[in-house]
Design an enzyme around this catalytic site. Structure first.
Site, PDB file in Angstrom:
ATOM      1  N   LYS A   1       0.838  -1.208   0.000  1.00  0.00           N
ATOM      2  CA  LYS A   1       0.000   0.000   0.000  1.00  0.00           C
ATOM      3  C   LYS A   1       0.872   1.256   0.000  1.00  0.00           C
ATOM      4  O   LYS A   1       1.959   1.267   0.558  1.00  0.00           O
ATOM      5  CB  LYS A   1      -0.892   0.002   1.252  1.00  0.00           C
ATOM      6  CG  LYS A   1      -1.838  -1.186   1.338  1.00  0.00           C
ATOM      7  CD  LYS A   1      -2.502  -1.307   2.695  1.00  0.00           C
ATOM      8  CE  LYS A   1      -1.516  -1.646   3.795  1.00  0.00           C
ATOM      9  NZ  LYS A   1      -2.155  -1.920   5.098  1.00  0.00           N
TER      10      LYS A   1
ATOM     11  N   THR B   1      -7.051   9.233   8.968  1.00  0.00           N
ATOM     12  CA  THR B   1      -6.754   7.974   8.291  1.00  0.00           C
ATOM     13  C   THR B   1      -6.538   6.835   9.291  1.00  0.00           C
ATOM     14  O   THR B   1      -5.863   5.862   8.991  1.00  0.00           O
ATOM     15  CB  THR B   1      -5.502   8.116   7.398  1.00  0.00           C
ATOM     16  OG1 THR B   1      -4.430   8.621   8.222  1.00  0.00           O
ATOM     17  CG2 THR B   1      -5.738   9.044   6.227  1.00  0.00           C
TER      18      THR B   1
ATOM     19  N   GLY C   1      -7.059   3.554  10.903  1.00  0.00           N
ATOM     20  CA  GLY C   1      -7.729   2.303  10.521  1.00  0.00           C
ATOM     21  C   GLY C   1      -7.870   2.071   9.031  1.00  0.00           C
ATOM     22  O   GLY C   1      -8.594   1.167   8.608  1.00  0.00           O
ATOM     23  N   THR C   2      -7.159   2.837   8.217  1.00  0.00           N
ATOM     24  CA  THR C   2      -7.292   2.653   6.759  1.00  0.00           C
ATOM     25  C   THR C   2      -6.824   1.249   6.328  1.00  0.00           C
ATOM     26  O   THR C   2      -7.457   0.617   5.495  1.00  0.00           O
ATOM     27  CB  THR C   2      -6.480   3.709   5.983  1.00  0.00           C
ATOM     28  OG1 THR C   2      -5.158   3.770   6.523  1.00  0.00           O
ATOM     29  CG2 THR C   2      -7.127   5.075   6.058  1.00  0.00           C
ATOM     30  N   GLY C   3      -5.718   0.812   6.920  1.00  0.00           N
ATOM     31  CA  GLY C   3      -5.178  -0.497   6.534  1.00  0.00           C
ATOM     32  C   GLY C   3      -6.124  -1.621   6.935  1.00  0.00           C
ATOM     33  O   GLY C   3      -6.327  -2.576   6.172  1.00  0.00           O
ATOM     34  N   CYS C   4      -6.709  -1.508   8.131  1.00  0.00           N
ATOM     35  CA  CYS C   4      -7.655  -2.546   8.604  1.00  0.00           C
ATOM     36  C   CYS C   4      -8.865  -2.592   7.680  1.00  0.00           C
ATOM     37  O   CYS C   4      -9.317  -3.664   7.258  1.00  0.00           O
ATOM     38  CB  CYS C   4      -8.134  -2.235  10.027  1.00  0.00           C
ATOM     39  SG  CYS C   4      -6.815  -2.010  11.213  1.00  0.00           S
TER      40      CYS C   4
END
Ligand SMILES: Nc1ncnc2c1ncn2[C@@H]1O[C@H](COP(=O)(O)OP(=O)(O)OP(=O)(O)O)[C@@H](O)[C@H]1O
Ligand SMILES: Cc1ncc(CO)c(N)n1
Length: 268
Positions: A175, A207, A209-212
């Protein structure tokens, strides 16, 4: 119609923006029945992580078995796993149940800097979990740790993706949230070809928690029967909408808006 099921094995974020809470909200929005096995409770809000309280290995395995012996799952994701013991136990259970659509978000550090994975656990992740993985979704710093290389360019990311596939992951998304490009490029590699998923970089500090959320959206769409590439494309659209329609809550790095994708009418 039979409902598709998605499991998250991850940490709880009391603030609701990341971890189990982000995953279940995302599963719900994408029409998958959400289930969870909690690996650790965090006392967390938009300002940071104020405490980490691990669940015992027995407690984690019991949760997974409660699901494996009754409900089963069509796809699963892992998030915060914290220690090598947890990684080993979780990997063993995934193998035991023969679960295939395994999405690994190799969570290491929260945005505020708190450690969500102990250093010594990286080896267990490489040796035990990555070989079971349908897709691994590191951010750039996580990809650097896992591959032991510095990542500056897109070519570096291509090289790192190949290393992760050599470790046993079937596909990879590195990412681009942490890069300083004008656009956010998420690089997808399926072991054969690369695809750059490009979107405008949104100027926001919300942003958390974007990865979760991104990896949960992939998981839900794999449960729903989409191909890996189509699942990743939906996830990119889902997270873009969630960041763009910010909620503006909390005094720090705020959560994303899990309703936004459906509010816009779903797939573009
Ligand atoms: N400023 C931004 N504008 C647009 N998209 C973004 C932005 N920041 C992150 N994303 C998207 O969000 C997803 C997660 O990327 P990121 O690299 O931030 O993950 P992460 O660091 O694992 O997130 P987390 O904070 O949950 O640990 C990616 O799909 C990325 O494209
Ligand atoms: C519980 C939890 N998992 C993952 C992250 C990474 O965003 C976080 N901040 N908290």
């Amino acid at each position: 119609m039979s409902i598709k099921k998605a499991l998250t094995i991850a940490g709880s974020d009391s603030g609701g923006g990341a971890g189990i809470q982000a995953d279940l909200k995302t599963f719900q929005e994408l029409g998958a029945y959400g289930m969870s096995a909690i690996t650790a409770v965090t006392a967390q809000n938009t300002l940071g992580v104020h405490g980490v309280y691990p669940v015992s290995i027995e407690g984690i395995v019991k949760q997974i078995d409660a699901i494996g012996e009754d409900l089963g799952t069509d796809a699963l994701k892992t998030g915060m796993l914290f220690s090598s013991e947890v990684i080993e136990a979780v990997s063993e259970r995934i193998h035991h149940y023969g679960w295939q659509n395994v999405v690994v978000d190799p969570v290491m550090i929260a945005k505020g800097g708190a450690k969500l994975l102990q250093d010594e656990a990286v080896r267990a992740m490489k040796e035990k979990l990555i070989p079971l993985t349908a897709v691994i979704t590191p951010n750039i710093p996580e990809a650097e740790v896992l591959t032991d290389m510095k990542i500056h360019s897109i070519d570096d990311r291509r090289e790192a993706s190949k290393i992760l596939v050599d470790m046993g992951a079937k596909s990879v998304v590195i990412k681009g949230g942490h890069a300083d490009d004008k656009e956010v490029i998420d690089l997808f590699y399926d072991g054969g070809s690369f695809e750059e998923l490009v979107s405008p970089r949104i100027d926001t500090s919300h942003t958390h928690g974007t990865g979760c959320t991104f990896s949960a959206a992939i998981t839900a769409q794999l449960a729903n029967g989409l191909s890996m590439k189509d699942a990743v494309i939906t996830a990119k659209e889902f997270i873009r909408a969630a960041i763009e329609d910010e909620l503006g809550i909390g005094g720090g790095h705020g959560p994303t808006n899990h309703w936004a994708y459906n509010k816009r009418g779903g797939p573009s």
